[in-house]
Design a protein around this motif. Structure first.
Motif, PDB file in Angstrom:
ATOM      1  N   ILE A   2      -0.309 -16.900 -19.112  1.00  8.24           N
ATOM      2  CA  ILE A   2      -0.716 -15.866 -18.183  1.00  8.24           C
ATOM      3  C   ILE A   2      -2.148 -16.116 -17.745  1.00  8.24           C
ATOM      4  O   ILE A   2      -3.074 -16.025 -18.545  1.00  8.24           O
ATOM      5  CB  ILE A   2      -0.613 -14.469 -18.836  1.00  8.24           C
ATOM      6  CG1 ILE A   2       0.810 -14.241 -19.370  1.00  8.24           C
ATOM      7  CG2 ILE A   2      -0.986 -13.392 -17.849  1.00  8.24           C
ATOM      8  CD1 ILE A   2       0.925 -13.015 -20.227  1.00  8.24           C
ATOM      9  N   ASP A   3      -2.311 -16.472 -16.493  1.00  9.18           N
ATOM     10  CA  ASP A   3      -3.651 -16.730 -15.969  1.00  9.18           C
ATOM     11  C   ASP A   3      -4.197 -15.442 -15.383  1.00  9.18           C
ATOM     12  O   ASP A   3      -4.328 -15.283 -14.171  1.00  9.18           O
ATOM     13  CB  ASP A   3      -3.592 -17.834 -14.923  1.00  9.18           C
ATOM     14  CG  ASP A   3      -4.985 -18.251 -14.459  1.00  9.18           C
ATOM     15  OD1 ASP A   3      -5.957 -17.944 -15.179  1.00  9.18           O
ATOM     16  OD2 ASP A   3      -5.093 -18.879 -13.394  1.00  9.18           O
ATOM     17  N   LEU A   4      -4.498 -14.471 -16.253  1.00 13.43           N
ATOM     18  CA  LEU A   4      -4.995 -13.175 -15.804  1.00 13.43           C
ATOM     19  C   LEU A   4      -6.204 -12.791 -16.639  1.00 13.43           C
ATOM     20  O   LEU A   4      -6.069 -12.336 -17.779  1.00 13.43           O
ATOM     21  CB  LEU A   4      -3.902 -12.102 -15.941  1.00 13.43           C
ATOM     22  CG  LEU A   4      -4.262 -10.713 -15.414  1.00 13.43           C
ATOM     23  CD1 LEU A   4      -4.521 -10.754 -13.906  1.00 13.43           C
ATOM     24  CD2 LEU A   4      -3.159  -9.718 -15.733  1.00 13.43           C
ATOM     25  N   PRO A   5      -7.404 -12.985 -16.102  1.00 13.33           N
ATOM     26  CA  PRO A   5      -8.615 -12.638 -16.855  1.00 13.33           C
ATOM     27  C   PRO A   5      -8.637 -11.154 -17.207  1.00 13.33           C
ATOM     28  O   PRO A   5      -8.123 -10.312 -16.482  1.00 13.33           O
ATOM     29  CB  PRO A   5      -9.747 -12.979 -15.869  1.00 13.33           C
ATOM     30  CG  PRO A   5      -9.137 -13.943 -14.904  1.00 13.33           C
ATOM     31  CD  PRO A   5      -7.698 -13.553 -14.785  1.00 13.33           C
ATOM     32  N   LYS A   6      -9.249 -10.833 -18.331  1.00 11.11           N
ATOM     33  CA  LYS A   6      -9.359  -9.451 -18.765  1.00 11.11           C
ATOM     34  C   LYS A   6     -10.322  -8.691 -17.862  1.00 11.11           C
ATOM     35  O   LYS A   6     -11.358  -9.224 -17.471  1.00 11.11           O
ATOM     36  CB  LYS A   6      -9.860  -9.403 -20.214  1.00 11.11           C
ATOM     37  CG  LYS A   6      -9.844  -8.026 -20.847  1.00 11.11           C
ATOM     38  CD  LYS A   6     -10.207  -8.122 -22.317  1.00 11.11           C
ATOM     39  CE  LYS A   6     -10.103  -6.765 -22.996  1.00 11.11           C
ATOM     40  NZ  LYS A   6     -10.379  -6.836 -24.447  1.00 11.11           N
ATOM     41  N   GLY A   7      -9.974  -7.455 -17.522  1.00 13.39           N
ATOM     42  CA  GLY A   7     -10.902  -6.653 -16.747  1.00 13.39           C
ATOM     43  C   GLY A   7     -10.258  -5.781 -15.698  1.00 13.39           C
ATOM     44  O   GLY A   7      -9.129  -5.303 -15.856  1.00 13.39           O
ATOM     45  N   LEU A   8     -10.960  -5.604 -14.605  1.00 11.12           N
ATOM     46  CA  LEU A   8     -10.561  -4.705 -13.533  1.00 11.12           C
ATOM     47  C   LEU A   8      -9.651  -5.405 -12.523  1.00 11.12           C
ATOM     48  O   LEU A   8     -10.001  -6.443 -11.969  1.00 11.12           O
ATOM     49  CB  LEU A   8     -11.813  -4.177 -12.812  1.00 11.12           C
ATOM     50  CG  LEU A   8     -11.596  -3.385 -11.520  1.00 11.12           C
ATOM     51  CD1 LEU A   8     -10.800  -2.117 -11.785  1.00 11.12           C
ATOM     52  CD2 LEU A   8     -12.944  -3.047 -10.880  1.00 11.12           C
ATOM     53  N   ILE A   9      -8.494  -4.809 -12.294  1.00  9.44           N
ATOM     54  CA  ILE A   9      -7.554  -5.271 -11.275  1.00  9.44           C
ATOM     55  C   ILE A   9      -7.577  -4.243 -10.152  1.00  9.44           C
ATOM     56  O   ILE A   9      -7.425  -3.043 -10.403  1.00  9.44           O
ATOM     57  CB  ILE A   9      -6.133  -5.403 -11.855  1.00  9.44           C
ATOM     58  CG1 ILE A   9      -6.122  -6.382 -13.029  1.00  9.44           C
ATOM     59  CG2 ILE A   9      -5.143  -5.832 -10.766  1.00  9.44           C
ATOM     60  CD1 ILE A   9      -4.871  -6.283 -13.887  1.00  9.44           C
ATOM     61  N   VAL A  10      -7.771  -4.681  -8.935  1.00 10.00           N
ATOM     62  CA  VAL A  10      -7.847  -3.752  -7.804  1.00 10.00           C
ATOM     63  C   VAL A  10      -6.571  -3.833  -6.977  1.00 10.00           C
ATOM     64  O   VAL A  10      -6.157  -4.913  -6.555  1.00 10.00           O
ATOM     65  CB  VAL A  10      -9.079  -4.045  -6.926  1.00 10.00           C
ATOM     66  CG1 VAL A  10      -9.085  -3.132  -5.697  1.00 10.00           C
ATOM     67  CG2 VAL A  10     -10.360  -3.846  -7.724  1.00 10.00           C
ATOM     68  N   SER A  11      -5.966  -2.679  -6.770  1.00  9.24           N
ATOM     69  CA  SER A  11      -4.764  -2.596  -5.944  1.00  9.24           C
ATOM     70  C   SER A  11      -5.171  -2.324  -4.508  1.00  9.24           C
ATOM     71  O   SER A  11      -5.845  -1.331  -4.217  1.00  9.24           O
ATOM     72  CB  SER A  11      -3.851  -1.482  -6.455  1.00  9.24           C
ATOM     73  OG  SER A  11      -2.696  -1.360  -5.653  1.00  9.24           O
ATOM     74  N   CYS A  12      -4.767  -3.213  -3.610  1.00 11.83           N
ATOM     75  CA  CYS A  12      -5.077  -3.071  -2.183  1.00 11.83           C
ATOM     76  C   CYS A  12      -3.783  -2.842  -1.417  1.00 11.83           C
ATOM     77  O   CYS A  12      -3.081  -3.785  -1.045  1.00 11.83           O
ATOM     78  CB  CYS A  12      -5.786  -4.318  -1.656  1.00 11.83           C
ATOM     79  SG  CYS A  12      -7.431  -4.563  -2.342  1.00 11.83           S
ATOM     80  N   GLN A  13      -3.465  -1.571  -1.213  1.00 13.91           N
ATOM     81  CA  GLN A  13      -2.241  -1.203  -0.516  1.00 13.91           C
ATOM     82  C   GLN A  13      -2.522  -0.033   0.417  1.00 13.91           C
ATOM     83  O   GLN A  13      -3.449   0.752   0.193  1.00 13.91           O
ATOM     84  CB  GLN A  13      -1.152  -0.794  -1.509  1.00 13.91           C
ATOM     85  CG  GLN A  13      -0.770  -1.869  -2.509  1.00 13.91           C
ATOM     86  CD  GLN A  13       0.287  -1.393  -3.477  1.00 13.91           C
ATOM     87  OE1 GLN A  13       1.325  -0.859  -3.079  1.00 13.91           O
ATOM     88  NE2 GLN A  13       0.036  -1.595  -4.771  1.00 13.91           N
ATOM     89  N   ALA A  14      -1.708   0.098   1.451  1.00  8.92           N
ATOM     90  CA  ALA A  14      -1.808   1.241   2.356  1.00  8.92           C
ATOM     91  C   ALA A  14      -0.437   1.501   2.943  1.00  8.92           C
ATOM     92  O   ALA A  14       0.202   0.585   3.466  1.00  8.92           O
ATOM     93  CB  ALA A  14      -2.825   0.972   3.466  1.00  8.92           C
ATOM     94  N   LEU A  15       0.000   2.749   2.848  1.00 10.55           N
ATOM     95  CA  LEU A  15       1.305   3.131   3.375  1.00 10.55           C
ATOM     96  C   LEU A  15       1.225   3.382   4.877  1.00 10.55           C
ATOM     97  O   LEU A  15       0.146   3.554   5.447  1.00 10.55           O
ATOM     98  CB  LEU A  15       1.796   4.392   2.669  1.00 10.55           C
ATOM     99  CG  LEU A  15       1.973   4.295   1.148  1.00 10.55           C
ATOM    100  CD1 LEU A  15       2.359   5.663   0.596  1.00 10.55           C
ATOM    101  CD2 LEU A  15       3.006   3.244   0.793  1.00 10.55           C
ATOM    102  N   GLU A  16       2.384   3.423   5.502  1.00  7.25           N
ATOM    103  CA  GLU A  16       2.427   3.783   6.919  1.00  7.25           C
ATOM    104  C   GLU A  16       1.822   5.171   7.094  1.00  7.25           C
ATOM    105  O   GLU A  16       2.049   6.069   6.305  1.00  7.25           O
ATOM    106  CB  GLU A  16       3.870   3.766   7.437  1.00  7.25           C
ATOM    107  CG  GLU A  16       4.508   2.381   7.437  1.00  7.25           C
ATOM    108  CD  GLU A  16       3.779   1.380   8.324  1.00  7.25           C
ATOM    109  OE1 GLU A  16       3.172   1.813   9.330  1.00  7.25           O
ATOM    110  OE2 GLU A  16       3.801   0.179   8.000  1.00  7.25           O
ATOM    111  N   GLY A  17       1.031   5.334   8.144  1.00  3.36           N
ATOM    112  CA  GLY A  17       0.338   6.595   8.360  1.00  3.36           C
ATOM    113  C   GLY A  17      -1.103   6.555   7.907  1.00  3.36           C
ATOM    114  O   GLY A  17      -1.907   7.428   8.269  1.00  3.36           O
ATOM    115  N   ASN A  18      -1.445   5.546   7.125  1.00  6.47           N
ATOM    116  CA  ASN A  18      -2.825   5.343   6.703  1.00  6.47           C
ATOM    117  C   ASN A  18      -3.492   4.419   7.717  1.00  6.47           C
ATOM    118  O   ASN A  18      -2.951   3.352   8.042  1.00  6.47           O
ATOM    119  CB  ASN A  18      -2.841   4.703   5.313  1.00  6.47           C
ATOM    120  CG  ASN A  18      -4.234   4.615   4.706  1.00  6.47           C
ATOM    121  OD1 ASN A  18      -5.213   4.392   5.401  1.00  6.47           O
ATOM    122  ND2 ASN A  18      -4.305   4.771   3.399  1.00  6.47           N
ATOM    123  N   PRO A  19      -4.658   4.788   8.262  1.00  6.79           N
ATOM    124  CA  PRO A  19      -5.336   3.930   9.239  1.00  6.79           C
ATOM    125  C   PRO A  19      -5.632   2.524   8.727  1.00  6.79           C
ATOM    126  O   PRO A  19      -5.856   1.607   9.524  1.00  6.79           O
ATOM    127  CB  PRO A  19      -6.635   4.690   9.531  1.00  6.79           C
ATOM    128  CG  PRO A  19      -6.313   6.112   9.245  1.00  6.79           C
ATOM    129  CD  PRO A  19      -5.364   6.067   8.078  1.00  6.79           C
TER     130      PRO A  19
END
Length: 228
Positions: A2-19
């Motif tokens: 698993i190449d996943l460093p320990k720490g903060l993972i940021v989710s970058c998503q936006a649903l329809e209706g979000n500018p």
């Protein structure tokens, strides 16, 4: 591996209706998160992941949300939906590993095995309770995440829990000897204190989305403080 460093993972998503519902905008939000210190990005769909992969050097946890006949959004319900986001540039696949049945979701154990054997990427199992985490680990998930705690149709979080992570569930999973894979905390993390607490408890990482990348949700958070 698993190449996943320990720490903060940021989710970058936006649903329809979000500018912010624009792949190019979300890709730049993801890049800003990388520069700011994110260890990985969580993103949804082929278009967004394709745009992000051009800018990012950190891992992308890819999902492919689809709605079933009940209207419930299911995270990466099929092998094909996983293959699409891996082709777009995802390094890890996250999928729904809950007990909740769906007419569009394929057998989870088989999907995990196929992702490993055919796509050669790790799998993150999104769960809502400790028993789901234990089952996912038994089935070979490389990570389990509390993504769906409080978001299942029969177990919604209470209004007063809107900005409160499910630390009870997190502790239950971390102390379960059946869960031998790393654990990710996700869901309603809103403060640096909560992030630090999760890591100190033993989480491999914490996913934060709305509190970093959703301007509408951030504004609602502060506006609610005035009303309170």
């Amino acid at each position: 591996m698993i190449d996943l460093p320990k720490g903060l993972i940021v989710s970058c998503q936006a649903l329809e209706g979000n500018p912010l519902r624009d792949s190019n905008i979300l890709a730049h939000l993801a890049k800003a998160a990388e520069i700011g210190g994110a260890s990985a990005i969580r993103a949804n769909g082929v278009e967004d992941i394709t745009a992000m992969r051009k800018l990012l050097t950190i891992p992308i946890i890819g999902i492919n949300k689809q709605k079933d006949k009940t209207g419930r959004t299911v995270i990466t319900p099929t092998f094909e939906s996983a293959a699409q986001v891996v082709a777009a540039g995802a390094d890890i696949i996250a999928l729904d590993a809950t007990f909740c049945e769906s007419n569009i979701r394929e057998d989870v154990k088989t999907t995990i095995e196929r992702i490993h054997n055919e796509l050669h990427v790790p799998v993150m199992a999104d769960i809502s309770c400790a028993e789901e985490a234990a089952r996912a680990a038994q089935w070979g998930a490389d990570l389990v995440s509390t993504t769906l705690s409080g978001y299942m149709p029969d177990q919604p979080y209470r209004p007063e829990e809107k900005y409160v992570p499910d630390f009870v569930l997190i502790q239950s999973i971390l102390s379960d000897p059946r869960v031998t894979c790393p654990v990710i905390g996700e869901g309603r993390f809103w403060t640096p204190h909560d992030l630090k607490k999760g890591i100190q408890m033993g989480l491999r990482g914490v996913v934060i989305g709305k509190a970093i990348t959703n301007a509408m949700a951030i504004t609602q958070y502060f506006a609610a403080a005035l009303k309170g």
